[in-house]
Scaffold this motif. Structure first.
Motif, mmCIF file in Angstrom:
data_model
loop_
_atom_site.group_PDB
_atom_site.id
_atom_site.type_symbol
_atom_site.label_atom_id
_atom_site.label_comp_id
_atom_site.label_asym_id
_atom_site.label_seq_id
_atom_site.Cartn_x
_atom_site.Cartn_y
_atom_site.Cartn_z
ATOM 1 N N GLU A 76 0.768 -1.146 -0.189
ATOM 2 C CA GLU A 76 0.010 0.032 0.023
ATOM 3 C C GLU A 76 0.829 1.478 -0.029
ATOM 4 O O GLU A 76 1.750 1.394 1.097
ATOM 5 C CB GLU A 76 -0.831 0.080 1.177
ATOM 6 N N GLU A 77 0.715 2.027 -1.096
ATOM 7 C CA GLU A 77 1.538 3.017 -1.137
ATOM 8 C C GLU A 77 3.188 3.067 -0.994
ATOM 9 O O GLU A 77 3.637 3.873 0.037
ATOM 10 C CB GLU A 77 0.985 4.334 -0.390
ATOM 11 N N PRO A 78 3.801 1.958 -1.669
ATOM 12 C CA PRO A 78 5.166 1.815 -1.353
ATOM 13 C C PRO A 78 5.768 2.977 -1.891
ATOM 14 O O PRO A 78 5.490 3.784 -2.740
ATOM 15 C CB PRO A 78 5.446 0.686 -2.031
ATOM 16 N N VAL A 79 7.021 3.179 -1.179
ATOM 17 C CA VAL A 79 8.228 4.046 -1.895
ATOM 18 C C VAL A 79 8.955 3.667 -3.011
ATOM 19 O O VAL A 79 9.185 2.173 -2.917
ATOM 20 C CB VAL A 79 8.927 4.319 -0.721
ATOM 21 N N LEU A 80 9.100 4.289 -4.099
ATOM 22 C CA LEU A 80 9.978 3.642 -5.209
ATOM 23 C C LEU A 80 11.406 4.469 -5.254
ATOM 24 O O LEU A 80 11.413 5.455 -5.318
ATOM 25 C CB LEU A 80 9.338 3.829 -6.591
ATOM 26 N N ILE A 81 12.247 3.728 -5.137
ATOM 27 C CA ILE A 81 13.563 4.003 -5.290
ATOM 28 C C ILE A 81 14.234 3.508 -6.800
ATOM 29 O O ILE A 81 14.183 2.661 -6.926
ATOM 30 C CB ILE A 81 14.650 3.358 -4.131
ATOM 31 N N VAL A 82 14.620 4.539 -7.215
ATOM 32 C CA VAL A 82 15.423 4.612 -8.593
ATOM 33 C C VAL A 82 16.798 4.498 -8.572
ATOM 34 O O VAL A 82 17.408 5.370 -8.205
ATOM 35 C CB VAL A 82 14.858 5.533 -9.502
ATOM 36 N N ALA A 83 17.284 3.458 -8.907
ATOM 37 C CA ALA A 83 19.121 3.456 -9.080
ATOM 38 C C ALA A 83 19.387 2.753 -10.419
ATOM 39 O O ALA A 83 19.671 1.543 -10.390
ATOM 40 C CB ALA A 83 19.459 2.671 -7.623
ATOM 41 N N LEU A 84 19.650 3.387 -11.121
ATOM 42 C CA LEU A 84 20.078 2.965 -12.531
ATOM 43 C C LEU A 84 21.680 3.281 -12.600
ATOM 44 O O LEU A 84 22.074 4.350 -12.300
ATOM 45 C CB LEU A 84 19.310 3.654 -13.593
ATOM 46 N N ASP A 85 22.124 2.043 -13.365
ATOM 47 C CA ASP A 85 23.551 2.016 -13.792
ATOM 48 C C ASP A 85 23.823 3.045 -14.957
ATOM 49 O O ASP A 85 22.817 2.818 -15.918
ATOM 50 C CB ASP A 85 23.998 0.672 -14.039
ATOM 51 N N GLY A 86 24.797 3.711 -14.769
ATOM 52 C CA GLY A 86 24.852 4.598 -16.027
ATOM 53 C C GLY A 86 26.609 4.841 -16.301
ATOM 54 O O GLY A 86 27.261 4.154 -15.700
ATOM 55 N N PHE A 87 26.818 5.764 -17.276
ATOM 56 C CA PHE A 87 28.219 5.915 -17.858
ATOM 57 C C PHE A 87 29.065 6.557 -16.461
ATOM 58 O O PHE A 87 30.095 6.108 -16.380
ATOM 59 C CB PHE A 87 28.353 6.746 -18.848
ATOM 60 N N VAL A 88 28.187 7.629 -15.939
ATOM 61 C CA VAL A 88 29.050 8.040 -14.712
ATOM 62 C C VAL A 88 28.313 7.555 -13.403
ATOM 63 O O VAL A 88 27.499 8.003 -13.081
ATOM 64 C CB VAL A 88 28.679 9.592 -14.727
ATOM 65 N N ASP A 89 29.269 6.656 -12.659
ATOM 66 C CA ASP A 89 28.604 5.965 -11.465
ATOM 67 C C ASP A 89 29.951 6.035 -10.616
ATOM 68 O O ASP A 89 30.808 5.196 -10.371
ATOM 69 C CB ASP A 89 28.193 4.725 -11.651
ATOM 70 N N ALA A 90 30.343 7.228 -9.893
ATOM 71 C CA ALA A 90 31.687 7.294 -9.259
ATOM 72 C C ALA A 90 31.851 6.084 -8.277
ATOM 73 O O ALA A 90 30.809 5.867 -7.523
ATOM 74 C CB ALA A 90 31.445 8.793 -8.548
ATOM 75 N N GLY A 91 32.719 5.486 -8.262
ATOM 76 C CA GLY A 91 33.160 4.450 -7.254
ATOM 77 C C GLY A 91 32.114 3.280 -7.384
ATOM 78 O O GLY A 91 31.974 2.465 -6.404
ATOM 79 N N ASN A 92 31.211 2.880 -8.471
ATOM 80 C CA ASN A 92 30.154 1.965 -8.435
ATOM 81 C C ASN A 92 29.229 2.180 -7.394
ATOM 82 O O ASN A 92 28.774 1.538 -6.560
ATOM 83 C CB ASN A 92 30.606 0.546 -8.356
ATOM 84 N N ALA A 93 28.812 3.559 -6.946
ATOM 85 C CA ALA A 93 27.935 3.862 -5.858
ATOM 86 C C ALA A 93 26.630 3.202 -6.015
ATOM 87 O O ALA A 93 26.068 2.863 -5.243
ATOM 88 C CB ALA A 93 27.870 5.501 -5.789
ATOM 89 N N THR A 94 26.149 3.452 -7.329
ATOM 90 C CA THR A 94 24.833 2.729 -7.548
ATOM 91 C C THR A 94 24.662 1.393 -7.124
ATOM 92 O O THR A 94 23.778 0.707 -6.522
ATOM 93 C CB THR A 94 24.378 2.932 -8.984
ATOM 94 N N ARG A 95 25.699 0.538 -7.727
ATOM 95 C CA ARG A 95 25.731 -0.940 -7.527
ATOM 96 C C ARG A 95 26.102 -1.082 -6.145
ATOM 97 O O ARG A 95 25.109 -2.084 -5.603
ATOM 98 C CB ARG A 95 27.071 -1.577 -8.337
ATOM 99 N N LEU A 96 26.732 -0.468 -5.290
ATOM 100 C CA LEU A 96 27.113 -0.766 -4.007
ATOM 101 C C LEU A 96 25.790 -0.143 -3.054
ATOM 102 O O LEU A 96 25.456 -1.152 -2.172
ATOM 103 C CB LEU A 96 28.343 0.004 -3.421
ATOM 104 N N ALA A 97 24.981 0.747 -3.603
ATOM 105 C CA ALA A 97 23.994 1.227 -2.937
ATOM 106 C C ALA A 97 22.823 -0.016 -2.879
ATOM 107 O O ALA A 97 22.118 -0.451 -1.965
ATOM 108 C CB ALA A 97 23.400 2.216 -3.127
ATOM 109 N N CYS A 98 22.842 -0.594 -4.111
ATOM 110 C CA CYS A 98 21.576 -1.470 -4.329
ATOM 111 C C CYS A 98 21.949 -2.805 -3.741
ATOM 112 O O CYS A 98 21.268 -3.554 -3.121
ATOM 113 C CB CYS A 98 21.520 -1.886 -5.858
ATOM 114 N N ALA A 99 23.523 -3.331 -3.573
ATOM 115 C CA ALA A 99 23.671 -4.109 -3.032
ATOM 116 C C ALA A 99 23.384 -4.213 -1.550
ATOM 117 O O ALA A 99 22.786 -4.935 -0.602
ATOM 118 C CB ALA A 99 25.303 -4.456 -3.140
#
Length: 122
Positions: free
Chosen positions: A18-41
């Motif tokens: 019911e009314e969930p929060v959506l977090i968007v974490a897309l991998d892209g060309f600019v991902d300093a220190g693999n921050a997106t991948r690490l945050a998703c993990a």
């Protein structure tokens, strides 16, 4: 614009929240220190994500500029894991469900992708 609803598929028996929060974490060309991948993990942790929505990545990813890795062993191709762009359901430490949209940042059809995400949210 092509119909955004044809860009994704809602998984049968997807968990509802019911009314969930959506977090968007897309991998892209600019991902300093693999921050997106690490945050998703970190978000997934030991939780078992339940797939809610599956996008047709073949319409969104330009494989000429970003090829998925292939593993070669001695004399043959041994493994291939294609890109996945999907929404999964997770549970936080307070047992509250939330959604995570993760995968490769689209190379094409950004307006259609944004409209599809808006449809999913609705």
């Amino acid at each position: 614009m092509l119909n955004p609803a044809e860009l994704y598929e809602i998984v049968d028996d997807a968990p509802a929240a019911e009314e969930p929060v959506l977090i968007v974490a897309l991998d892209g060309f600019v991902d300093a220190g693999n921050a997106t991948r690490l945050a998703c993990a970190a978000l997934v942790g030991d939780d078992e994500p339940e797939e809610v929505v599956r996008f047709d990545v073949d319409q969104l990813v330009d494989y000429r500029s970003r090829r998925p890795p292939l593993r070669f062993e001695s004399d043959r191709w041994a493994a291939y894991e294609g890109p996945k762009l999907d929404v999964v359901s997770l549970t936080d430490t307070g047992d509250t469900r939330y959604l995570l949209l993760t995968g490769p940042e689209p190379d094409t059809q950004w307006e259609r992708f944004a409209a599809a995400v808006a449809q999913i949210i609705d």
